[in-house]
Design a protein around this motif. Structure first.
Motif: not given
Lengths: 360, 109
Positions: A282, A286, A306, A310, A334-335, A338, A341
């Protein structure tokens, strides 16, 4: 004085063939132009020129292939139509038969390697290298899209019938292979099992991951072809990521998530390292989006890209956590994703600024 | 230039049937060598005229044994020629009368 080696018939045929090869004249048109060249050459010879001189002037007066092709294409639309059909037949044959031939070849390779080396370091090495080479070949071919198109165009224009006929060969090869007893693959089920060898039989994380890489590259390549249909420049990352359309970002987001998820096949035991590898995918995406859109709406692009990931990671991840017995892997994935990204955006913008400074 | 060849070809074929090279030669002679069009571009014009039914082409073997495609005017072609001839004459007269008008100067305004 040396005797002249000039052959009028050969020269006329070669000149007319060069016009015919452009694909806009019929045999009757070619015969008419040939007759004209003979008449014109004769008339210049009667004025005292040599056969070769007379021929050169006759050709010059007749006009070059560019002019004649342009004029004839206005009155021979059926030739254009036939070419469209030639493209359609060839396209169907290639898109249907080449992937099936490729899959057949791959399955035969898997079988051979497995029969010789079972699941071992050697088999892992051979298959992983093969997958990586295949991935590189796919992207190499996509980058050479223009050259390949030009080659196909030339073949259709100059040798329509031959090209269409040849395109049937990959179509027929699998049928013949199935008829040869030692290679006989009786049904799709067996083929399917052969195809799944890297995942289930080689028992290697590298084989499995490189397999996903190759498969996703094939899908990615097909998507690149579709999304570059309106682009005229040579295909680069910039072609796709600079001012991308929403539909491209949605499709890219799906492929991206599939690729990121496939990194789990590496089976890294430490969860934070596994999530880090996952997030790197990711981060890269990004970075690319931010780098090529440093003056545009990056945030919107990143959200669209994304979104699928997600949602999938959260929904499927929570279910998997519950199944595993209340693990909290989803929180990590997930964290990290993020954060990846956000960091990708920062790095992309910094690179873009540096790039602009260098340009100045 | 190629499209303006059509009425000229019709006029040439009005007298007798002819083949591409001969038509070009006649055009070249009558224009005093001023015809600058690539000779090969006549053939697509002939083909277009044939498709419209103005002329009809037939392959014939000459005494030399060489085959040539001879074209002759059809009745539709004759009608087309008459129509184009009167149109061109009309345009020609109009051009002449406009050309011969006195040039206006600022003092006339």
């Amino acid at each position: 004085m040396e005797p002249s080696t000039f052959n009028l018939k050969q020269s006329v045929n070669s000149y007319i063939d060069s016009i015919k090869n452009q694909g806009s004249i019929t045999n009757s048109d070619a015969a008419e132009l040939s007759a004209h060249l003979y008449d014109a050459t004769d008339s210049f010879i009667s004025l005292g020129l040599s056969q070769e001189e007379a021929f050169v002037i006759a050709c010059k007066r007749l006009g070059n292939e560019e002019v004649l092709t342009k004029e004839y294409s206005k009155v021979n639309p059926s030739i254009k139509m036939n070419q469209i059909w030639a493209y359609l037949i060839m396209g169907f044959n290639l898109f249907y038969s080449l992937p099936s031939l490729l899959l057949l070849g791959i399955s035969l390779l898997y079988l051979t390697v497995y029969q010789s080396y079972n699941s071992s370091f050697t088999s892992t090495l051979i298959i992983t290298v093969f997958h990586l080479l295949l991935t590189a070949l796919i992207w190499f071919l996509i980058r050479r899209k223009l050259e390949i198109s030009k080659f196909l165009e030339r073949q259709i224009q100059n040798h329509s019938l031959r090209s269409v006929s040849l395109s049937f060969i990959p179509f027929l090869v699998p049928i013949f292979i199935k008829l040869i007893p030692p290679l006989r693959i009786n049904n799709r089920l067996e083929l399917q099992r052969a195809l799944n060898f890297p995942v289930y039989k080689f028992d290697s994380d590298f084989v499995e991951f490189s397999f996903y890489l190759a498969i996703l590259s094939m899908i990615g390549a097909a998507i690149s072809l579709v999304f570059s249909i309106n682009k005229i420049e040579k295909l680069t990352l910039k072609t796709f990521f600079e001012r991308p359309s929403t539909s491209f970002l949605i499709v890219f987001g799906i492929i991206l998530e599939l690729f990121a998820a496939s990194t789990r096949s590496l089976h890294v035991d430490i969860i934070s390292v596994s999530a880090l590898i996952f997030a790197t995918v990711y981060f890269s995406a990004s970075y690319l989006i931010s780098f090529y859109n440093s003056n545009g709406s990056i945030n919107k692009h990143l959200v669209i890209t994304s979104l699928f990931g997600v949602v999938m990671e959260t929904a499927v991840g929570i279910n998997a956590d519950i199944d595993r017995g209340n693990t909290i892997y989803t929180v990590y994935y997930v964290s990290f994703m993020l954060v990846g990204i956000v960091l990708g955006k920062v790095a992309g913008l910094m690179s873009a600024r540096q790039f602009r400074l260098q340009e100045v | 230039m190629a499209s303006s060849l059509a009425p000229l070809v019709l006029i040439i074929l009005r007298r007798q049937e002819s083949y591409g090279y001969q038509i070009i030669q006649e055009l070249r002679d009558k224009s005093g060598g001023q015809l600058t069009v690539a000779e090969g571009t006549l053939y697509p014009v002939l083909k277009k005229m044939e498709a419209k039914g103005w002329i009809e082409g037939v392959w014939k073997k000459a005494d030399s044994g060489r085959e040539r495609r001879y074209y002759k005017l059809t009745s539709k072609g004759t009608q087309e020629l008459e129509q184009q001839y009167s149109q061109l004459n009309f345009v020609n007269q109009l051009i002449n009368s406009l050309w011969n008008l006195p040039l206006s100067t600022s003092s006339n305004l």
